[in-house]
Design a protein around this motif. Structure first.
Motif, mmCIF file in Angstrom:
data_model
loop_
_atom_site.group_PDB
_atom_site.id
_atom_site.type_symbol
_atom_site.label_atom_id
_atom_site.label_comp_id
_atom_site.label_asym_id
_atom_site.label_seq_id
_atom_site.Cartn_x
_atom_site.Cartn_y
_atom_site.Cartn_z
ATOM 1 N N ASP A 23 0.827 -1.183 0.000
ATOM 2 C CA ASP A 23 0.000 0.000 0.000
ATOM 3 C C ASP A 23 0.877 1.255 0.000
ATOM 4 O O ASP A 23 0.721 2.156 -0.816
ATOM 5 C CB ASP A 23 -0.860 -0.044 1.267
ATOM 6 C CG ASP A 23 -2.119 0.763 1.097
ATOM 7 O OD1 ASP A 23 -2.716 0.661 0.019
ATOM 8 O OD2 ASP A 23 -2.472 1.483 2.052
ATOM 9 N N VAL A 24 1.840 1.274 0.928
ATOM 10 C CA VAL A 24 2.716 2.432 1.084
ATOM 11 C C VAL A 24 3.617 2.597 -0.140
ATOM 12 O O VAL A 24 3.758 3.694 -0.689
ATOM 13 C CB VAL A 24 3.560 2.295 2.365
ATOM 14 C CG1 VAL A 24 4.592 3.411 2.440
ATOM 15 C CG2 VAL A 24 2.662 2.319 3.591
ATOM 16 N N GLU A 26 3.178 1.682 -3.189
ATOM 17 C CA GLU A 26 2.457 2.154 -4.364
ATOM 18 C C GLU A 26 2.114 3.632 -4.256
ATOM 19 O O GLU A 26 2.149 4.367 -5.241
ATOM 20 C CB GLU A 26 1.184 1.325 -4.581
ATOM 21 C CG GLU A 26 1.517 0.005 -5.236
ATOM 22 C CD GLU A 26 0.334 -0.932 -5.277
ATOM 23 O OE1 GLU A 26 -0.804 -0.469 -5.058
ATOM 24 O OE2 GLU A 26 0.562 -2.126 -5.521
ATOM 25 N N GLU A 27 1.810 4.019 -3.038
ATOM 26 C CA GLU A 27 1.464 5.418 -2.841
ATOM 27 C C GLU A 27 2.648 6.321 -3.176
ATOM 28 O O GLU A 27 2.518 7.342 -3.867
ATOM 29 C CB GLU A 27 1.020 5.634 -1.391
ATOM 30 C CG GLU A 27 0.445 7.008 -1.167
ATOM 31 C CD GLU A 27 -0.106 7.194 0.233
ATOM 32 O OE1 GLU A 27 0.333 6.475 1.149
ATOM 33 O OE2 GLU A 27 -0.980 8.057 0.410
ATOM 34 N N PHE A 30 3.342 6.443 -6.879
ATOM 35 C CA PHE A 30 2.399 7.324 -7.557
ATOM 36 C C PHE A 30 2.845 8.781 -7.453
ATOM 37 O O PHE A 30 2.833 9.541 -8.409
ATOM 38 C CB PHE A 30 1.004 7.166 -6.951
ATOM 39 C CG PHE A 30 0.054 8.250 -7.359
ATOM 40 C CD1 PHE A 30 -0.477 8.273 -8.650
ATOM 41 C CD2 PHE A 30 -0.276 9.288 -6.491
ATOM 42 C CE1 PHE A 30 -1.344 9.278 -9.034
ATOM 43 C CE2 PHE A 30 -1.133 10.307 -6.881
ATOM 44 C CZ PHE A 30 -1.675 10.300 -8.150
ATOM 45 N N ILE A 63 10.899 7.640 4.884
ATOM 46 C CA ILE A 63 9.500 8.074 4.898
ATOM 47 C C ILE A 63 8.595 6.849 4.811
ATOM 48 O O ILE A 63 7.612 6.727 5.522
ATOM 49 C CB ILE A 63 9.223 9.022 3.711
ATOM 50 C CG1 ILE A 63 10.069 10.278 3.886
ATOM 51 C CG2 ILE A 63 7.753 9.364 3.624
ATOM 52 C CD1 ILE A 63 10.125 11.136 2.629
ATOM 53 N N GLU A 66 8.308 5.125 8.076
ATOM 54 C CA GLU A 66 7.404 5.839 8.997
ATOM 55 C C GLU A 66 5.957 5.531 8.662
ATOM 56 O O GLU A 66 5.123 5.341 9.524
ATOM 57 C CB GLU A 66 7.649 7.345 8.909
ATOM 58 C CG GLU A 66 8.533 7.854 10.038
ATOM 59 C CD GLU A 66 8.755 9.360 9.950
ATOM 60 O OE1 GLU A 66 7.746 10.085 10.067
ATOM 61 O OE2 GLU A 66 9.904 9.797 9.761
ATOM 62 N N CYS A 67 5.707 5.476 7.356
ATOM 63 C CA CYS A 67 4.344 5.190 6.928
ATOM 64 C C CYS A 67 3.964 3.739 7.181
ATOM 65 O O CYS A 67 2.860 3.433 7.603
ATOM 66 C CB CYS A 67 4.171 5.511 5.442
ATOM 67 S SG CYS A 67 4.367 7.257 5.102
ATOM 68 N N ALA A 70 2.787 3.108 10.739
ATOM 69 C CA ALA A 70 1.422 3.567 10.972
ATOM 70 C C ALA A 70 0.434 2.651 10.262
ATOM 71 O O ALA A 70 -0.583 2.243 10.809
ATOM 72 C CB ALA A 70 1.264 4.997 10.476
ATOM 73 N N PRO B 50 3.961 10.678 6.259
ATOM 74 C CA PRO B 50 3.764 10.203 7.636
ATOM 75 C C PRO B 50 2.571 10.881 8.303
ATOM 76 O O PRO B 50 1.805 10.226 9.014
ATOM 77 C CB PRO B 50 5.069 10.576 8.328
ATOM 78 C CG PRO B 50 6.083 10.561 7.236
ATOM 79 C CD PRO B 50 5.361 11.078 6.020
ATOM 80 N N HIS B 53 -0.593 9.230 7.215
ATOM 81 C CA HIS B 53 -0.801 7.913 7.836
ATOM 82 C C HIS B 53 -1.168 8.027 9.306
ATOM 83 O O HIS B 53 -1.955 7.249 9.829
ATOM 84 C CB HIS B 53 0.426 7.025 7.621
ATOM 85 C CG HIS B 53 0.497 6.478 6.231
ATOM 86 N ND1 HIS B 53 0.071 5.212 5.917
ATOM 87 C CD2 HIS B 53 0.884 7.052 5.067
ATOM 88 C CE1 HIS B 53 0.226 5.020 4.613
ATOM 89 N NE2 HIS B 53 0.724 6.126 4.066
ATOM 90 N N ASN B 57 -4.495 6.702 11.091
ATOM 91 C CA ASN B 57 -4.467 5.873 12.298
ATOM 92 C C ASN B 57 -5.404 6.398 13.366
ATOM 93 O O ASN B 57 -6.026 5.632 14.092
ATOM 94 C CB ASN B 57 -3.056 5.857 12.881
ATOM 95 C CG ASN B 57 -2.399 4.523 12.658
ATOM 96 O OD1 ASN B 57 -2.937 3.696 11.934
ATOM 97 N ND2 ASN B 57 -1.253 4.328 13.261
ATOM 98 N N TRP B 65 -8.298 3.408 -2.579
ATOM 99 C CA TRP B 65 -7.618 3.504 -3.874
ATOM 100 C C TRP B 65 -8.634 3.895 -4.937
ATOM 101 O O TRP B 65 -9.749 3.405 -4.961
ATOM 102 C CB TRP B 65 -6.934 2.200 -4.224
ATOM 103 C CG TRP B 65 -5.672 2.024 -3.438
ATOM 104 C CD1 TRP B 65 -5.563 1.507 -2.201
ATOM 105 C CD2 TRP B 65 -4.381 2.431 -3.843
ATOM 106 N NE1 TRP B 65 -4.261 1.545 -1.769
ATOM 107 C CE2 TRP B 65 -3.503 2.101 -2.764
ATOM 108 C CE3 TRP B 65 -3.831 3.048 -4.983
ATOM 109 C CZ2 TRP B 65 -2.137 2.362 -2.801
ATOM 110 C CZ3 TRP B 65 -2.470 3.285 -5.020
ATOM 111 C CH2 TRP B 65 -1.633 2.953 -3.934
ATOM 112 N N GLN B 73 -3.708 4.880 -10.880
ATOM 113 C CA GLN B 73 -4.218 4.406 -9.589
ATOM 114 C C GLN B 73 -3.560 5.231 -8.493
ATOM 115 O O GLN B 73 -2.333 5.333 -8.445
ATOM 116 C CB GLN B 73 -3.858 2.931 -9.386
ATOM 117 C CG GLN B 73 -4.767 1.961 -10.149
ATOM 118 C CD GLN B 73 -6.169 1.940 -9.585
ATOM 119 O OE1 GLN B 73 -6.374 1.779 -8.391
ATOM 120 N NE2 GLN B 73 -7.176 2.137 -10.450
ATOM 121 N N LYS B 75 -3.911 6.667 -4.170
ATOM 122 C CA LYS B 75 -4.586 6.493 -2.885
ATOM 123 C C LYS B 75 -5.213 7.832 -2.513
ATOM 124 O O LYS B 75 -4.499 8.822 -2.334
ATOM 125 C CB LYS B 75 -3.566 6.057 -1.833
ATOM 126 C CG LYS B 75 -4.204 5.472 -0.600
ATOM 127 C CD LYS B 75 -3.130 4.954 0.329
ATOM 128 C CE LYS B 75 -3.695 4.465 1.633
ATOM 129 N NZ LYS B 75 -2.630 4.228 2.604
#
Lengths: 890, 110
Positions: A23-24, A26-27, A30, A63, A66-67, A70, B50, B53, B57, B65, B73, B75
């Motif tokens: 997930d992270v 790919e983000e 992007f 980074i 860190e993500c 979380a 961060p 995220h 949280n 997505w 694609q 997020k």
């Protein structure tokens, strides 16, 4: 969030689970791609744009980490939520299932409630007696000092005053060795009615050792025990309130106890009724220099461990001390050993402990039967759910998920069952408290449903849910979905629960058989005692206690004349047929145990012999209790203090010690409290006085005449033609005419006395009978269920066989054969269990194991009958099966 | 890089405010902040992601997505009810705070 329909939620395949790391990644990818695009649009060449974009983004790895962190936390949380959500769904689905079959649910819940309830009652009783501690500071440092159980005996021996003094002088582990003796006194001279109160004579340091302080006044001081100090006493808060209405000027008041004036020096705090349920306390005067070990009256002894001393140290020191005492005083103490125990232990005898624990095991057995029943019910119900389970499995529900569903349902049945069981325990303990005689219950005993009992029940509930749910859960999870879905018509046979339920039936039958035998033994002996032909009618006999205590009655000859006067006065009352005095009624447990010696025997050789139970009677007592003289004569007025001592023995005593030879004019020696052998000439033989006991020694007795023995407190027994209690005022006036300060107390019919003596025993018997019947009922329900289930399962097969021309009787045989085998195995195992149980239980039964066989046979009959009933009812359905219908249904 | 507590809190507040207007992906959020601040504030990627995220949280934003206008694609972040509530109270507090700081700085020094 919108709620999906229940069905979809319960049958959900697996939910889409995002991978937190990807997930992270790919983000970030992007972002960089987007940046690059922008830079390219501004005119940079793609390679440069890519480099700039990455550079600008910075340390992607850091980074990202860190993500990730979380993101992962979130993913974990999500799994947890999903799990809980699944659980909620299971719960809802389970509730539906449970409510869809109200009858099954009702039976299951009731079964669990009864099972948990009775074991809750039993545990409360154990909790109330064995787990309670004295309500004093650091009560675990209070130890009881006794002599160990002598060889062949059953109970530990208490110390005599001489032993106590000797040990007290030499011991060093206790702050001081304390002692007390049970007593009762007639209270008078304070304006109230003359009445007898229970009390204790305590060593002057005893209360300080307990760490109690008086609510008013002071405790005893060592000086209080000196003969020259004016007599003092302490009273209970209860006594202070009931007799003096809490008079504030109580300390310093003078009261007559057994005719002696005593000053009240203090009032103890509320609820203090040491040692068991006493109201009055007098100081003990131990220092009689002439008393040696083995001499003096009996005393209970205890002490508080010194700071820094351990239980083991105390035990070691007393082992040594008593060993030395045994060496120095071999006549009385040759085999004596010390017994140091926590104080509370003395009040729950080893036999009682064994029986209580046996009973707890019995109730757990009943609970086990209940679990088996519920497991069977669920297995049977699971049969009807084969399709549901198969569909769920096919839709992707794992074995764990199916098992969980079944366990959740099992919990849903157990929770209300346990709550109801708690209620049953509470009601049961209420009844128990009503039935329990309070006078002899130590004050720190507490019978109720407290935190410990609740925790016990909660634990059992969990255990019950698991035990009754795990088997059906495993079975259900083991289903093969492909088979069941494809071969719909064979779906029922796929569920191979037959063998499992069969084993459960055997367990059930075995447990209820064992419990019923024990219950039968209890019930039988209870019935036996109450219907026993005593030779007299206990309901037509009055008994009352009279104490000739105090200095006015110190002269034994004068005292005997008073007894004669009372006897004559009561005999002359209208309605009185026969009258006698005795130191203990035939069946109570207050007979005095004395070591005995035959002529020519060496005391050292027979010191291990069981002492003989003795009682003191007057001429006429035997007639009152309808006991004929078999040989010789009754006591008479000519057996005076100056005459040679005489005795009457029971037939069993004569037989054991003299065989068939004549016992008249033979002599026996009895050891008195001063350690001196006193010789008696046997002048008569009588049959047993009390209940025929399982222990023959208990019916080997020696009777002594009051005219030659110094008794102050006796029971008068009067055979009455009319209502015995109507004679009470007459008896009171006879005694009051002699001395108005003399109390007549404990007035009751002999039947009342019998019931009281047997009350604890009756209570235990009733409980056991209740357990046994409950187990039987549960087993019957279970058996019925299993057979009905098996008939239902094979309905189609039976239909085919019928259509093919099988005789109906053969079909019945076909269905019942496996059941018969299971029951047979159960009965066999039950017989073994019953044997073990009855060995334990006969320890408290008054009648012996001689009755075990007939009782077992009778129980066997009853069980067989119940089993037949539970089997035949559902079997009838086999005969009602219509082949045409049963074949068409599938 | 002046990543003080103060800045972190402010960045989160701005992010929340950005997604209040509708779903946005991380890149767009950065752009939006830069544009609205007249180029004064540049949300660094090292702090932005961060922060996103962390917000997710705490349940103040959620993500899904989706496809961007250019067909990629990405997020997207959406504000939650809790996030909106948080934004309202925190931005009020921020305004009060910054006005106070401004007033202090505007007063003549002794």
């Amino acid at each position: 969030m919108t709620r999906r329909p229940l069905f979809r939620r319960s049958f959900r395949v697996t939910d889409f689970q995002p991978d937190p790391d990807r997930d992270v990644e790919e983000e970030i990818a992007f972002h960089i791609a987007q940046k690059k695009e922008e830079l390219v649009a501004r005119g940079l060449d793609p390679e440069e744009a890519e480099r700039r974009a990455r550079e600008q983004f910075g340390d992607a790895g850091r980074i990202g980490r860190e993500c990730y962190d979380a993101s992962r936390t979130r993913a974990r949380r999500r799994v947890r939520t999903l799990y809980l959500q699944d659980f909620r769904d299971d719960l809802r689905f389970g509730l539906r299932t449970v409510f869809r079959r109200p009858l099954v649910t009702l039976v299951a819940v009731t079964t669990i409630a009864v099972g948990i309830g009775i074991t809750g009652v039993m545990f409360s009783i154990i909790n109330g007696t064995m787990f309670q501690t004295l309500p004093f500071p650091e009560s675990d440092r209070l130890l009881d000092v006794e002599f160990a159980v002598p060889e062949g005996g059953t109970e530990p021996r208490v110390l005599q005053l001489g032993d106590y003094c000797w040990l007290q002088e030499r011991q060093s582990v206790f702050e001081d060795l304390e002692a007390f003796d049970w007593a009762s006194w007639a209270v008078s001279g304070d304006g109230g009615n003359a009445a007898v109160y229970q009390g204790a004579i305590v060593s002057t340091g005893a209360f300080a050792a307990l760490r109690v302080t008086p609510a008013r006044g002071r405790l005893f001081t060592p000086e209080d025990s000196l003969p020259e100090t004016p007599p003092v006493m302490l009273i209970s808060d209860r006594f202070w309130h009931t007799r003096y209405e809490g008079d504030p000027a109580i300390v310093g008041r003078t009261v007559r106890l057994d005719g002696t004036a005593r000053t009240i020096v203090g009032v103890m705090p509320p609820d203090f009724v040491f040692p068991v349920n006493q109201d009055l306390w007098l100081p003990l005067t131990p220092r009689d220099p002439a008393l040696l070990p083995g001499q003096g009256g009996t005393v209970e002894s205890f002490g508080r461990l010194k700071e820094g001393t351990t239980f083991e140290a105390a035990r070691a020191e007393f082992d040594g001390l008593v060993e030395r005492m045994a060496r120095e005083y071999p006549q009385r103490h040759a085999d004596t050993r010390a017994l140091i125990r926590p104080y509370e232990r003395e009040y729950v005898g080893e036999e009682v402990r064994t029986v209580l624990i046996a009973m707890l095991i019995a109730t757990l057995a009943v609970l086990l039967v209940a679990c088996v029943n519920v497991a069977n019910l669920q297995l049977a119900a699971a049969l009807g759910r084969v399709r549901e389970i198969s569909i769920r499995t096919a839709l992707g529900a794992g074995r764990g998920r199916i098992m969980r569903q079944f366990l959740v349902e099992s919990f849903l049945l157990t929770a209300p069952g346990a709550a109801l069981g708690l209620l049953i325990a509470q009601v049961g303990m209420y009844g128990f408290n009503l039935a329990m005689p309070t006078e002899e219950t130590p004050f720190w005993f507490h019978f109720g449903v407290d935190m410990r009992v609740t925790a016990y029940i909660a634990f059992l509930a969990l255990f019950t849910a698991l035990l009754s749910g795990i088997l059906p859960a495993i079975r259900a999870a083991g289903l093969d979905s492909r088979d069941t879905l494809r071969e719909e018509s064979r779906s029922t046979t796929t569920f191979r629960s037959g063998r499992t339920t069969g084993r459960l039936v055997s367990v059930e039958v075995a447990l209820s058989f064992a419990l019923l035998v024990v219950a039968g033994l209890c019930g039988y002996s209870m019935l036996y005692l109450f219907s026993h032909d005593w030779g007299f009618e206990p309901r037509k006999m009055l008994a009352a206690d009279i104490d000739l205590d105090g200095p006015a009655y110190d002269d034994p000859t004068g005292r005997y004349r008073i007894w004669e006067e009372i006897l004559a006065g009561v005999a002359a009352l209208p309605g009185a047929e026969e009258v006698g005095l005795t130191s203990s009624l035939p069946f109570d447990d207050e007979w005095e145990d004395l070591p005995y010696l035959l002529e020519g025997e060496d005391p050292a050789e027979v010191r291990n012999r069981r002492p003989v139970m003795t009682t003191v009677i007057t001429p006429g007592t035997l007639t009152t209790f309808s006991r004929a003289i078999l040989q010789g004569r009754d006591f008479s007025d000519t057996d005076g203090f100056q005459d040679p001592p005489v005795a009457i023995v029971t037939q069993n005593f004569a037989r054991r010690n003299f065989g068939d030879a004549s016992v008249l004019d033979r002599r026996i020696g009895l050891l008195d409290v001063h350690g001196v052998w006193r010789w008696y000439t046997i002048v008569g033989v009588v049959p047993e006085l009390g209940v025929p006991r399982k222990d023959p020694v208990l019916s080997e007795n020696v009777l002594l005449p009051l005219s030659q023995n110094r008794y102050r407190g006796l029971t008068i027994a009067v055979r009455v033609s009319g209502d015995p209690l109507a004679l009470t005022p007459g008896v009171r006036s006879v005694v009051a005419a002699i001395d108005p300060d003399l109390p007549v107390f404990n007035v009751r019919t002999v039947r009342d006395q019998l019931e009281e003596t047997l009350s604890v025993f009756t209570l235990l018997s009733t409980l056991f009978t209740l357990f046994g019947i409950t187990a039987l009922l549960l087993a019957m329900v279970g058996l019925y269920g299993v057979v009905a289930f098996s008939v239902g399962r094979r309905r189609q097969e039976i239909g085919i066989r019928m259509a093919l021309g099988a005789a109906r009787l053969d079909l019945v045989r076909l269905v019942s054969r496996p059941v018969a085998v299971q029951v047979g195995v159960g009965l066999l195992a039950g017989a073994v269990l019953a044997l073990l149980f009855s060995r334990v239980i006969t320890a408290i039964l008054i009648i012996g194991r001689d009755y075990a066989l007939p009782v077992s046979l009778a129980t066997f009959g009853l069980l067989l009958l119940s089993v037949l009933l539970a089997v035949v009812l559902p079997l009838r359905r086999v005969l009602q099966i219509d082949p045409a219908v049963s074949l068409r249904t599938n | 890089m002046g990543r003080s507590q103060f800045y972190v809190g402010t960045l989160e507040l701005m992010v929340l405010h950005a997604v209040k207007g509708g779903p946005m992906h991380g890149y767009a959020i950065g752009q939006w902040i830069a544009e609205k601040s007249g180029g004064v504030l540049e949300a660094e990627e090292g702090a932005l992601y961060p922060a996103l995220h962390r917000l997710e949280n705490r349940g103040l934003v959620r993500s899904e997505w989706g496809t961007t206008e250019s067909g990629r694609q990405a997020k997207f972040y959406l504000i939650t009810a809790r996030g909106a509530r948080h934004l309202a109270t925190e931005s009020a507090r921020w305004r009060e705070h910054s006005a106070a700081v401004a007033a202090v700085l505007a007063s003549p020094g002794d």
